[in-house]
Design an enzyme around this catalytic site. Structure first.
Site, PDB file in Angstrom:
ATOM      1  N   TYR A  67       1.454  -0.968  -0.034  1.00  0.00           N
ATOM      2  CA  TYR A  67      -0.005   0.362  -0.437  1.00  0.00           C
ATOM      3  C   TYR A  67       0.897   1.206   0.032  1.00  0.00           C
ATOM      4  CZ  TYR A  67      -4.220  -2.462  -0.046  1.00  0.00           C
ATOM      5  OH  TYR A  67      -5.510  -3.613  -0.441  1.00  0.00           O
ATOM      6  N   ASN A 102     -12.746   4.043  -6.072  1.00  0.00           N
ATOM      7  CA  ASN A 102     -11.177   4.016  -6.059  1.00  0.00           C
ATOM      8  C   ASN A 102     -10.851   4.929  -4.575  1.00  0.00           C
ATOM      9  OD1 ASN A 102     -11.687   3.260  -9.067  1.00  0.00           O
ATOM     10  ND2 ASN A 102     -11.322   6.527  -9.420  1.00  0.00           N
ATOM     11  N   VAL A 103      -9.708   3.793  -4.306  1.00  0.00           N
ATOM     12  CA  VAL A 103      -8.904   4.501  -2.951  1.00  0.00           C
ATOM     13  C   VAL A 103      -7.869   5.824  -3.373  1.00  0.00           C
ATOM     14  CG1 VAL A 103      -9.599   2.451  -1.822  1.00  0.00           C
ATOM     15  CG2 VAL A 103      -7.662   3.034  -3.233  1.00  0.00           C
ATOM     16  N   ASP A 104      -7.788   6.417  -3.931  1.00  0.00           N
ATOM     17  CA  ASP A 104      -6.962   7.242  -3.831  1.00  0.00           C
ATOM     18  C   ASP A 104      -6.719   8.935  -4.058  1.00  0.00           C
ATOM     19  OD1 ASP A 104      -7.235   6.962  -8.008  1.00  0.00           O
ATOM     20  OD2 ASP A 104      -8.469   8.706  -6.594  1.00  0.00           O
ATOM     21  N   HIS A 119     -14.480   2.213  -0.639  1.00  0.00           N
ATOM     22  CA  HIS A 119     -13.583   1.319  -0.862  1.00  0.00           C
ATOM     23  C   HIS A 119     -12.895   1.864   0.112  1.00  0.00           C
ATOM     24  CE1 HIS A 119     -14.927  -1.145  -4.193  1.00  0.00           C
ATOM     25  NE2 HIS A 119     -15.453  -1.623  -3.599  1.00  0.00           N
ATOM     26  N   CYS A 130      -6.980  -0.396  19.550  1.00  0.00           N
ATOM     27  CA  CYS A 130      -7.791   0.540  19.972  1.00  0.00           C
ATOM     28  C   CYS A 130      -8.181   1.897  18.565  1.00  0.00           C
ATOM     29  CB  CYS A 130      -6.215   1.674  20.215  1.00  0.00           C
ATOM     30  SG  CYS A 130      -5.274   2.103  19.540  1.00  0.00           S
ATOM     31  N   CYS A 150      -0.327   1.142  21.496  1.00  0.00           N
ATOM     32  CA  CYS A 150      -0.815   0.810  22.087  1.00  0.00           C
ATOM     33  C   CYS A 150       0.287  -1.085  21.850  1.00  0.00           C
ATOM     34  CB  CYS A 150      -2.518   0.507  21.791  1.00  0.00           C
ATOM     35  SG  CYS A 150      -2.507  -0.576  20.444  1.00  0.00           S
ATOM     36  N   SER A 189     -15.308  -2.024 -14.142  1.00  0.00           N
ATOM     37  CA  SER A 189     -15.706  -3.082 -14.771  1.00  0.00           C
ATOM     38  C   SER A 189     -17.180  -3.511 -14.297  1.00  0.00           C
ATOM     39  CB  SER A 189     -15.161  -4.471 -14.414  1.00  0.00           C
ATOM     40  OG  SER A 189     -14.666  -4.297 -13.408  1.00  0.00           O
ATOM     41  N   ASN A 213     -16.940   3.981 -21.089  1.00  0.00           N
ATOM     42  CA  ASN A 213     -15.769   3.210 -21.078  1.00  0.00           C
ATOM     43  C   ASN A 213     -14.774   2.815 -21.748  1.00  0.00           C
ATOM     44  OD1 ASN A 213     -14.281   0.503 -20.355  1.00  0.00           O
ATOM     45  ND2 ASN A 213     -15.373   0.728 -18.379  1.00  0.00           N
TER      46      ASN A 213
HETATM   47  C1  BV8 Z   1     -18.318  -8.594   0.554  1.00  0.00           C
HETATM   48  C2  BV8 Z   1     -10.112  -2.797  -2.507  1.00  0.00           C
HETATM   49  C3  BV8 Z   1     -18.908  -9.522   2.493  1.00  0.00           C
HETATM   50  C4  BV8 Z   1      -8.558  -2.833  -2.313  1.00  0.00           C
HETATM   51  C5  BV8 Z   1     -11.513  -3.427  -3.451  1.00  0.00           C
HETATM   52  C6  BV8 Z   1     -18.660 -13.470  -5.751  1.00  0.00           C
HETATM   53  C7  BV8 Z   1     -20.349 -12.829  -6.682  1.00  0.00           C
HETATM   54  C8  BV8 Z   1     -20.079 -11.717  -6.420  1.00  0.00           C
HETATM   55  C9  BV8 Z   1     -19.881 -10.866  -5.505  1.00  0.00           C
HETATM   56  C10 BV8 Z   1     -18.970 -12.391  -4.389  1.00  0.00           C
HETATM   57  C11 BV8 Z   1     -18.496 -13.134  -5.410  1.00  0.00           C
HETATM   58  N1  BV8 Z   1     -17.613 -13.300  -4.347  1.00  0.00           N
HETATM   59  C12 BV8 Z   1     -16.722 -12.810  -3.309  1.00  0.00           C
HETATM   60  C13 BV8 Z   1     -18.109 -11.784  -3.615  1.00  0.00           C
HETATM   61  C14 BV8 Z   1     -18.089 -10.825  -2.606  1.00  0.00           C
HETATM   62  C15 BV8 Z   1     -16.739  -9.352  -2.930  1.00  0.00           C
HETATM   63  C16 BV8 Z   1     -17.103  -9.568  -5.660  1.00  0.00           C
HETATM   64  O1  BV8 Z   1     -17.463  -8.498  -5.531  1.00  0.00           O
HETATM   65  N2  BV8 Z   1     -15.829 -10.115  -6.039  1.00  0.00           N
HETATM   66  C17 BV8 Z   1     -16.057  -9.601  -7.040  1.00  0.00           C
HETATM   67  C18 BV8 Z   1     -14.742  -9.926  -7.881  1.00  0.00           C
HETATM   68  C19 BV8 Z   1     -16.805 -10.857  -7.544  1.00  0.00           C
HETATM   69  N3  BV8 Z   1     -17.522  -8.173  -2.894  1.00  0.00           N
HETATM   70  C20 BV8 Z   1     -16.294  -7.784  -1.707  1.00  0.00           C
HETATM   71  O2  BV8 Z   1     -15.936  -9.025  -0.899  1.00  0.00           O
HETATM   72  C21 BV8 Z   1     -16.669  -6.855  -0.843  1.00  0.00           C
HETATM   73  N4  BV8 Z   1     -17.743  -7.136   0.045  1.00  0.00           N
HETATM   74  O3  BV8 Z   1     -19.170  -8.452  -0.137  1.00  0.00           O
HETATM   75  O4  BV8 Z   1     -18.414  -8.473   1.853  1.00  0.00           O
HETATM   76  C22 BV8 Z   1     -20.097  -8.996   3.611  1.00  0.00           C
HETATM   77  C23 BV8 Z   1     -21.176  -8.953   4.382  1.00  0.00           C
HETATM   78  C24 BV8 Z   1     -21.905  -8.595   5.153  1.00  0.00           C
HETATM   79  C25 BV8 Z   1     -20.719  -8.296   6.009  1.00  0.00           C
HETATM   80  C26 BV8 Z   1     -19.476  -8.676   6.036  1.00  0.00           C
HETATM   81  C27 BV8 Z   1     -18.649  -8.920   4.559  1.00  0.00           C
HETATM   82  C28 BV8 Z   1     -15.907  -5.843  -0.795  1.00  0.00           C
HETATM   83  C29 BV8 Z   1     -15.047  -5.311  -1.920  1.00  0.00           C
HETATM   84  C30 BV8 Z   1     -14.076  -4.216  -2.381  1.00  0.00           C
HETATM   85  C31 BV8 Z   1     -13.277  -5.188  -2.287  1.00  0.00           C
HETATM   86  N5  BV8 Z   1     -12.072  -4.131  -2.375  1.00  0.00           N
HETATM   87  N6  BV8 Z   1     -10.693  -2.953  -3.777  1.00  0.00           N
HETATM   88  C32 BV8 Z   1      -7.684  -2.393  -2.983  1.00  0.00           C
HETATM   89  O5  BV8 Z   1      -7.802  -1.455  -3.294  1.00  0.00           O
HETATM   90  O6  BV8 Z   1      -6.424  -2.375  -2.043  1.00  0.00           O
HETATM   91  S1  BV8 Z   1     -12.034  -4.369  -4.963  1.00  0.00           S
HETATM   92  C33 BV8 Z   1     -11.338  -3.436  -6.009  1.00  0.00           C
HETATM   93  O7  BV8 Z   1     -12.342  -3.734  -7.078  1.00  0.00           O
HETATM   94  C34 BV8 Z   1     -10.469  -1.917  -6.480  1.00  0.00           C
HETATM   95  O8  BV8 Z   1     -11.957  -0.805  -4.831  1.00  0.00           O
HETATM   96  C35 BV8 Z   1     -11.918  -1.304  -7.700  1.00  0.00           C
HETATM   97  O9  BV8 Z   1     -11.780  -0.106  -6.828  1.00  0.00           O
HETATM   98  C36 BV8 Z   1     -12.718  -2.222  -7.132  1.00  0.00           C
HETATM   99  C37 BV8 Z   1     -13.484  -2.514  -8.685  1.00  0.00           C
HETATM  100  O10 BV8 Z   1     -13.160  -2.951  -9.596  1.00  0.00           O
HETATM  101  P1  BV8 Z   1     -13.021  -1.340 -11.103  1.00  0.00           P
HETATM  102  O11 BV8 Z   1     -12.626  -0.360 -10.555  1.00  0.00           O
HETATM  103  O12 BV8 Z   1     -13.988  -1.594 -11.329  1.00  0.00           O
HETATM  104  O13 BV8 Z   1     -11.004  -1.528 -12.183  1.00  0.00           O
HETATM  105  P2  BV8 Z   1     -11.300  -2.466 -12.974  1.00  0.00           P
HETATM  106  O14 BV8 Z   1      -9.801  -2.479 -13.317  1.00  0.00           O
HETATM  107  O15 BV8 Z   1     -12.086  -4.009 -12.704  1.00  0.00           O
HETATM  108  O16 BV8 Z   1     -12.273  -2.130 -14.333  1.00  0.00           O
HETATM  109  C38 BV8 Z   1     -11.522  -0.681 -14.871  1.00  0.00           C
HETATM  110  C39 BV8 Z   1     -12.449  -0.118 -16.296  1.00  0.00           C
HETATM  111  O17 BV8 Z   1     -11.912   0.469 -16.605  1.00  0.00           O
HETATM  112  C40 BV8 Z   1     -12.607  -1.043 -16.999  1.00  0.00           C
HETATM  113  O18 BV8 Z   1     -13.898  -1.287 -17.535  1.00  0.00           O
HETATM  114  C41 BV8 Z   1     -11.854  -0.937 -18.277  1.00  0.00           C
HETATM  115  O19 BV8 Z   1     -12.572  -1.424 -19.541  1.00  0.00           O
HETATM  116  C42 BV8 Z   1     -12.041   0.721 -17.342  1.00  0.00           C
HETATM  117  N7  BV8 Z   1     -11.117   1.855 -18.142  1.00  0.00           N
HETATM  118  C43 BV8 Z   1      -9.254   1.862 -18.233  1.00  0.00           C
HETATM  119  N8  BV8 Z   1      -8.505   3.341 -19.025  1.00  0.00           N
HETATM  120  C44 BV8 Z   1     -10.314   3.443 -18.943  1.00  0.00           C
HETATM  121  C45 BV8 Z   1     -11.256   3.199 -18.607  1.00  0.00           C
HETATM  122  N9  BV8 Z   1     -12.569   3.534 -19.362  1.00  0.00           N
HETATM  123  C46 BV8 Z   1     -12.629   4.680 -19.516  1.00  0.00           C
HETATM  124  N10 BV8 Z   1     -11.536   5.557 -19.590  1.00  0.00           N
HETATM  125  C47 BV8 Z   1     -10.065   5.289 -19.693  1.00  0.00           C
HETATM  126  N11 BV8 Z   1      -9.187   6.391 -19.553  1.00  0.00           N
HETATM  127 ZN    ZN Z   2      -3.690   1.138  18.838  1.00  0.00          ZN
END
Ligand code: BV8
Ligand code: ZN
Length: 254
Positions: A67, A102-104, A119, A130, A150, A189, A213
């Site tokens: 990170y 996004n986180v940026d 996110h 803590c 802590c 996506s 996109n």
């Molecule tokens: C939760 C932080 C449960 C980390 C991230 C099966 C089916 C459905 C769901 C699930 C499943 N299995 C697991 C799940 C749940 C899971 C999930 O959805 N998984 C997916 C992958 C299937 N979700 C979770 O785990 C979430 N939590 O469900 O908790 C729960 C419920 C109750 C109680 C307790 C627990 C948490 C999800 C968050 C995960 N964290 N990131 C980090 O950043 O280090 S996810 C990660 O993906 C990023 O945050 C990112 O923002 C996010 C989405 O990705 P995108 O932003 O869409 O990026 P990507 O690269 O995919 O796409 C980019 C797009 O841009 C492309 O389409 C490209 O063509 C386009 N592009 C590129 N350049 C350009 C452009 N467009 C325009 N102009 C350009 N120039």
């Molecule tokens: Zn602490």
């Protein structure tokens, strides 16, 4: 210069409330890798190896370093034309909300005021034990282990896979989706849930869905208007249309 279909221009004329639902693609032209595209982060690393709590507990130094490395890249980048145009919409509409995966922090740096971060944010960290916040930019630890005074471990304030999204951010995003006239789905996506529910909710409540996109995605079949291309090139042209609409309205009033 992109041209847009009359129906979209009409929607822009009547709209009052706008939501921008953004993903990693909106930051791609700032030089920040996306997750699933050709140069996507997840192609090189598996999310389960780094972006989840167990991976962090198994090897906090490694996840913490990853990170810090990403944060360094973000600090060297700046908001691109898409972030800037999105922020400028605030000058032309009363209700503009950015819902980002996004986180940026680039939307904030571009001047957007109402931002919901589904996110988390890479600039923020907290102690697991803590909950003390550690948000100073240059955090370093002698033995590389991110330790709180802590004794607890310090983690990034980022939502990892399997973790819940911040309730306040998510419910505010749902409210914005339910009231908006247009939702722009930009550079995502749309595969990650529950974040990806936001555009579906907006659509269900009658919003006009515009997707921007490079390629078709999971949400393209729901889009009322699909604009294929780079967000940094398309958004300035949409903003030009908005300015044109506002100046014509002004002339008609005089
Ligand atoms: C939760 C932080 C449960 C980390 C991230 C099966 C089916 C459905 C769901 C699930 C499943 N299995 C697991 C799940 C749940 C899971 C999930 O959805 N998984 C997916 C992958 C299937 N979700 C979770 O785990 C979430 N939590 O469900 O908790 C729960 C419920 C109750 C109680 C307790 C627990 C948490 C999800 C968050 C995960 N964290 N990131 C980090 O950043 O280090 S996810 C990660 O993906 C990023 O945050 C990112 O923002 C996010 C989405 O990705 P995108 O932003 O869409 O990026 P990507 O690269 O995919 O796409 C980019 C797009 O841009 C492309 O389409 C490209 O063509 C386009 N592009 C590129 N350049 C350009 C452009 N467009 C325009 N102009 C350009 N120039
Ligand atoms: Zn602490």
């Amino acid at each position: 210069m992109n041209s847009f279909k009359p129906e979209f221009i009409e929607k822009l004329k009547r709209a009052e409330s706008i939501v921008f639902f953004t993903g990693a693609g909106v930051s791609a032209e700032s030089g920040i890798s996306t997750f699933r595209g050709t140069d996507g982060i997840w192609n090189r690393l598996k999310p389960e190896e780094l972006a989840n709590f167990d991976a962090f507990m198994r090897n906090p130094e490694r996840v913490w370093e990853w990170y810090q490395y990403r944060k360094q890249i973000i600090h060297q980048s700046k908001p691109n034309a898409a972030h800037i145009a999105i922020a400028e919409f605030q000058n032309y509409f009363n209700d503009v909300v950015v819902v980002t995966q996004n986180v940026d922090n680039l939307h904030r740096r571009a001047g957007s005021k109402v931002i919901y971060e589904l996110h988390g944010n890479i600039e923020r960290n907290y102690c697991i034990k803590c909950k003390t916040e550690y948000n100073q930019p240059d955090l370093s630890f002698p033995d590389k282990k991110p330790k709180c005074k802590c004794g607890g471990l310090i983690r990034p304030d980022i939502v990892w896979f399997g973790e819940m999204l911040p309730e306040d951010q998510f419910s505010a995003s749902e409210a914005a989706a339910q009231r908006c006239d247009i939702i722009f789905v930009v550079g995502t996506s749309a595969v990650v849930y529950p974040a990806a529910q936001i555009p579906l909710l907006a659509k269900r409540f009658g919003a006009y869905l515009v997707e921007i996109n490079l390629e078709r995605t999971e949400i393209s079949s729901l889009a009322d208007c699909s604009l294929l291309g780079k967000a940094g090139e398309i958004f300035p042209d949409i903003l030009k249309e908005v300015k044109q609409i506002r100046s014509t309205e002004k002339l008609n009033r005089e």
